[in-house]
Structure formats: structure tokens, C-alpha cells
Design an enzyme around this catalytic site. Structure first.
Site, mmCIF file in Angstrom:
data_model
loop_
_atom_site.group_PDB
_atom_site.id
_atom_site.type_symbol
_atom_site.label_atom_id
_atom_site.label_comp_id
_atom_site.label_asym_id
_atom_site.label_seq_id
_atom_site.Cartn_x
_atom_site.Cartn_y
_atom_site.Cartn_z
ATOM 1 N N CYS A 38 7.191 -5.349 15.310
ATOM 2 C CA CYS A 38 6.786 -4.359 16.315
ATOM 3 C C CYS A 38 5.346 -4.643 16.761
ATOM 4 C CB CYS A 38 6.890 -2.937 15.756
ATOM 5 S SG CYS A 38 8.563 -2.491 15.265
ATOM 6 N N CYS A 79 -0.460 5.698 10.175
ATOM 7 C CA CYS A 79 0.740 4.965 10.589
ATOM 8 C C CYS A 79 0.368 3.657 11.259
ATOM 9 C CB CYS A 79 1.541 5.760 11.614
ATOM 10 S SG CYS A 79 2.092 7.346 11.055
ATOM 11 N N CYS A 89 2.196 -2.562 15.423
ATOM 12 C CA CYS A 89 2.071 -2.272 13.996
ATOM 13 C C CYS A 89 1.354 -3.392 13.262
ATOM 14 C CB CYS A 89 3.459 -2.063 13.393
ATOM 15 S SG CYS A 89 3.406 -1.745 11.625
ATOM 16 N N CYS A 127 6.651 -7.232 6.686
ATOM 17 C CA CYS A 127 7.787 -6.723 7.458
ATOM 18 C C CYS A 127 8.213 -7.793 8.459
ATOM 19 C CB CYS A 127 7.388 -5.451 8.214
ATOM 20 S SG CYS A 127 8.780 -4.664 9.072
ATOM 21 N N CYS A 166 3.510 8.479 1.041
ATOM 22 C CA CYS A 166 4.149 7.527 1.953
ATOM 23 C C CYS A 166 4.244 6.193 1.215
ATOM 24 C CB CYS A 166 3.291 7.422 3.209
ATOM 25 S SG CYS A 166 3.833 6.150 4.356
ATOM 26 N N GLU A 211 0.830 -1.202 0.000
ATOM 27 C CA GLU A 211 0.000 0.000 0.000
ATOM 28 C C GLU A 211 0.866 1.253 0.000
ATOM 29 O OE1 GLU A 211 -4.103 -1.317 2.158
ATOM 30 O OE2 GLU A 211 -2.391 -1.139 3.479
HETATM 31 N N1 SAH Z 1 9.873 0.402 9.519
HETATM 32 C C1 SAH Z 1 9.925 1.825 9.477
HETATM 33 C C2 SAH Z 1 8.810 2.471 8.667
HETATM 34 C C3 SAH Z 1 7.416 1.938 8.865
HETATM 35 S S1 SAH Z 1 6.598 2.376 10.359
HETATM 36 C C4 SAH Z 1 9.958 2.385 10.878
HETATM 37 O O1 SAH Z 1 9.876 1.599 11.825
HETATM 38 O O2 SAH Z 1 10.112 3.569 11.042
HETATM 39 C C5 SAH Z 1 6.214 4.048 10.142
HETATM 40 C C6 SAH Z 1 5.824 4.761 11.425
HETATM 41 O O3 SAH Z 1 4.538 4.339 11.881
HETATM 42 C C7 SAH Z 1 6.776 4.494 12.558
HETATM 43 O O4 SAH Z 1 7.181 5.693 13.136
HETATM 44 C C8 SAH Z 1 5.975 3.693 13.553
HETATM 45 O O5 SAH Z 1 6.442 3.924 14.854
HETATM 46 C C9 SAH Z 1 4.577 4.211 13.278
HETATM 47 N N2 SAH Z 1 3.519 3.289 13.687
HETATM 48 C C10 SAH Z 1 3.499 1.959 13.534
HETATM 49 N N3 SAH Z 1 2.362 1.434 14.037
HETATM 50 C C11 SAH Z 1 1.646 2.472 14.536
HETATM 51 C C12 SAH Z 1 0.372 2.577 15.171
HETATM 52 N N4 SAH Z 1 -0.393 1.510 15.412
HETATM 53 N N5 SAH Z 1 -0.060 3.807 15.531
HETATM 54 C C13 SAH Z 1 0.707 4.899 15.279
HETATM 55 N N6 SAH Z 1 1.888 4.854 14.665
HETATM 56 C C14 SAH Z 1 2.363 3.659 14.305
#
Ligand code: SAH
Length: 349
Positions: free
Chosen positions: A115, A333, A118, A111, A104, A91
Site C-alpha cells: 500500500c 496507523c 503505509c 508486509c 495493536c 512493533e
Molecule cells: N494490513 C491490515 C492491517 C494493517 S494497516 C490492513 O490493511 O487493514 C492498519 C490501518 O492503518 C489500516 O486501516 C490502514 O489503512 C491504516 N494506515 C496505513 N498507513 C496509514 C497512514 N500513513 N496514515 C493513516 N493510516 C494508515
């Protein structure tokens, strides 16, 4: 196999042209059609002879991605679902702002970083994207825009960990910022990482882009719980690599800090964060957690978010609370799942 020219740099494209019995300048012409004119077929390349165009059709592939769904949020944010040639999905999100737009883009299908907060992590890593698949997200979305020149900002913050697909990401950014490529300003391209320390060190040497780091906690215990990568590269290693990261004049690092109720949102967390980042030229983006199906974490009340911000501001940081753009269409995000049905965590193997 057909040649995939968007994955090549300028001199490789000229070499390819010569290898095909063409002149180097014809390689440059094709490159211009691909990156500047956003051509979607050889028929458009009117400064090439008809015979050559016909010939190239059999030898070169132009479109690797197929848009299979588009959703628009109430706030104007648009989410594009792309299908890859081998059936995986990624996406991209277009975020219109007053005088410009930001896209974006994804760097991997799925991935591997795991995390906890996420949604992309739930599906695991399907595969790395190729150079062209990374760039083509920008090209295809730009093609659909009424005012393509408004698309000035690119963030590598979609699905995947860009620094885990290092070589392809560097080459893609190379063509994105090349003056004979897409010609984006290096000031407007931001790569976001969960903190792969060896690659952060390489990045500083290899290319100039803005670096954003997803921090999300100010102590190792909490960060390791939320982000398994911290067990390999703990905060001292990460912060020390960032202190050495070469920052061009007046540029800053960005830290992203998701606020999760009861996990990392206390006053003590805010103060520890202020200490941790002291002396780093940086700004902090506070992101209230965007919930997604199957996650039991929640977003703190606004009062707590504001108090967290106040403590950072009192400590002379620029700390901005990010609006959750596009959350009604799961475009915010951490909500990008590539259209996969997410299993409830209770049902995971
Ligand atoms: N792998 C990279 C890019 C993808 S995540 C990274 O870790 O930076 C992009 C952003 O989305 C990151 O800053 C992450 O902390 C944020 N993010 C991920 N899951 C989220 C959620 N459930 N709510 C808010 N931000 C989130």
C-alpha cells in the site's frame, strides 16, 4: 527443538503432556501459567514439582520475543519494539483510554501488500509470525502493565496483513479468546484487512471476531493506485463478500478510510462512498493520513475532513474522525516500520 506450547490449543497441550509422560491435567496447569498468570519462567509455576520444572526448562520455550525498545508518546501511547529470534523486528502499540486499554499487534514482520501510504510496506515482507509470536505481544505487554486487567481490547492492525498469515492468525485468536486461554471477549478483538476476499469468506466460517476493512477509496481506479490488492480483488468482489459476512447480533463492520489530500478527499468521493456502503451494517473510521519520512502524500485541511464527515453523516452513517494517537513516536496507523531505516522512495531499486 524445544516445544512451543503457546502455539497449541487446549487439547493439543494435553496430548503434548501425555507424550512427555505427564498427566493431561499437568498440560492444563502449564497452559494456565502461560496464558492467565503470564509466567515468564518455569520457576514461577509453583504447583508443579521442582524436578518437573527443571525438566520442562530444557524441553519448553517460554519467551520467543525480546523487547528491545519502548517509547512513550505525549498522549500516553506506548510503542514496543520486539526482536524475533532470527533478528527481524516487529512493533506493538499500547493505547490507553479512559477506562480500558487497547493493544495493536502485528501479524507479520514487514508486509507484502505494497500500500502506497503505509510505512510497513516499504520494507516488503520479511516473514509470517508464528502463533506464539502473535500472542506473545499481548502477554509481554500485559506483564509490564500496572493494571493488566485494563487491557481489554486487541486490534490486529499493526505490521502485516493478518489474512495473509491466515492459519497462524486464526490459531492465535483462538487462544486469545479461549476461556482457558487469555479469555478476551470476541467483541473486543478486531482484525483489520486490506481486503483479501477468499480469506474474508473463510474467516466468517472459522471464527467470530470483529472485522475492519481498510477501504481508503470508493472507486477502483483510486483504490488500485493506493492498494495493489484491489487489482486482484476489486471493490465489487470485496463488497459482495462483506454483504455475505456473518455478523452476530448488533455487531457492525468497520471501514477505515484514510483521507489523503487531493487523492480521495473530495465531496464526490464522500458521496460515492455513501452509495458503495449502502445497506451494509457498518461504521466508518476516517483517518487523517499520518505522514512518514519519504512519502509525498499529505493530510487534507481540517475543513475538508469535516465536510467529508458531514456528507457521510447526512447519509445516516456513523463516521468518526480518528485522532492520530502516538504520532510523535511514529506509533500511529501506517507508521510502524519495525525500527528499520527507510530508504527514500526516490532511492528504491
Ligand atoms: N494490513 C491490515 C492491517 C494493517 S494497516 C490492513 O490493511 O487493514 C492498519 C490501518 O492503518 C489500516 O486501516 C490502514 O489503512 C491504516 N494506515 C496505513 N498507513 C496509514 C497512514 N500513513 N496514515 C493513516 N493510516 C494508515
Amino acid at each position: 527443538m524445544k516445544a512451543d506450547l503457546k502455539g497449541l490449543d487446549a487439547s493439543e497441550t494435553e496430548q503434548w503432556a501425555v507424550s512427555q509422560g505427564l498427566k493431561p491435567y499437568q498440560g492444563r496447569q502449564i497452559r494456565r501459567w502461560l496464558f492467565k498468570m503470564l509466567a515468564s519462567s518455569f520457576d514461577e509455576m509453583t504447583d508443579l514439582s521442582k524436578d518437573l520444572r527443571k525438566d520442562l526448562k530444557d524441553r519448553v520455550i517460554i519467551n520467543l520475543l525480546e523487547i528491545v525498545n519502548t517509547q512513550q508518546s505525549k498522549d500516553g501511547t506506548k510503542k514496543y519494539l520486539f526482536k524475533l529470534h532470527d533478528g527481524h523486528f516487529i512493533e506493538s502499540v499500547l493505547i490507553p483510554e479512559e477506562d480500558h486499554s487497547t493493544i495493536c499487534i502485528s501479524s507479520q514482520a514487514g508486509c507484502a501488500m505494497g500500500c502506497l501510504f503505509c510505512s510497513t510496506a516499504r520494507q516488503g515482507l520479511k516473514r509470517n509470525l508464528t502463533v506464539s509470536e502473535i500472542i506473545e505481544q499481548v502477554i509481554q505487554v500485559r506483564r509490564l502493565m500496572d493494571a493488566p486487567e485494563r487491557l481489554t481490547n486487541i486490534v490486529l492492525m499493526g505490521m502485516g496483513e493478518p489474512l495473509a498469515n491466515y492459519d497462524s492468525v486464526i490459531r492465535a485468536v483462538g487462544n486469545i479468546i479461549a476461556s482457558d486461554g487469555m479469555n478476551f471477549s470476541t467483541r473486543k478483538v478486531t482484525l483489520s484487512t486490506c481486503g483479501l476476499v477468499p480469506q474474508i469468506k473463510m474467516l466468517g466460517r472459522d471464527i467470530t471476531v470483529n472485522l475492519a476493512v481498510s477501504l481508503n477509496a470508493s472507486d477502483d481506479k483510486t483504490r488500485s493506485l493506493l492498494m495493489p490488492v484491489n487489482r486482484i480483488y476489486p471493490l465489487t468482489d470485496l463488497i459482495s463478500a462483506l454483504r455475505d459476512f456473518p455478523l452476530p447480533n448488533r455487531r457492525m463492520l468497520t471501514f477505515e478510510y484514510i483521507l489523503i489530500k487531493g487523492v480521495n478527499d473530495s465531496e464526490q468521493d464522500a458521496r460515492r462512498l455513501a452509495d458503495l456502503l449502502s445497506g451494509l451494517r457498518s461504521k466508518i473510521n476516517l483517518i487523517p493520513l499520518n505522514p512518514f519520512p519519504g512519502s509525498d502524500m499529505s493530510c487534507p485541511p481540517m475543513d475538508d475532513i469535516l465536510r467529508f464527515q458531514d456528507i457521510l453523516v447526512e447519509n445516516h452513517y456513523t463516521a468518526i474522525i480518528r485522532k492520530g494517537r502516538g504520532s510523535d513516536i511514529s506509533a500511529a496507523c501506517g507508521q510502524l516500520s519495525g525500527g528499520y531505516n527507510l530508504p527514500h522512495p526516490g532511492h528504491r531499486g
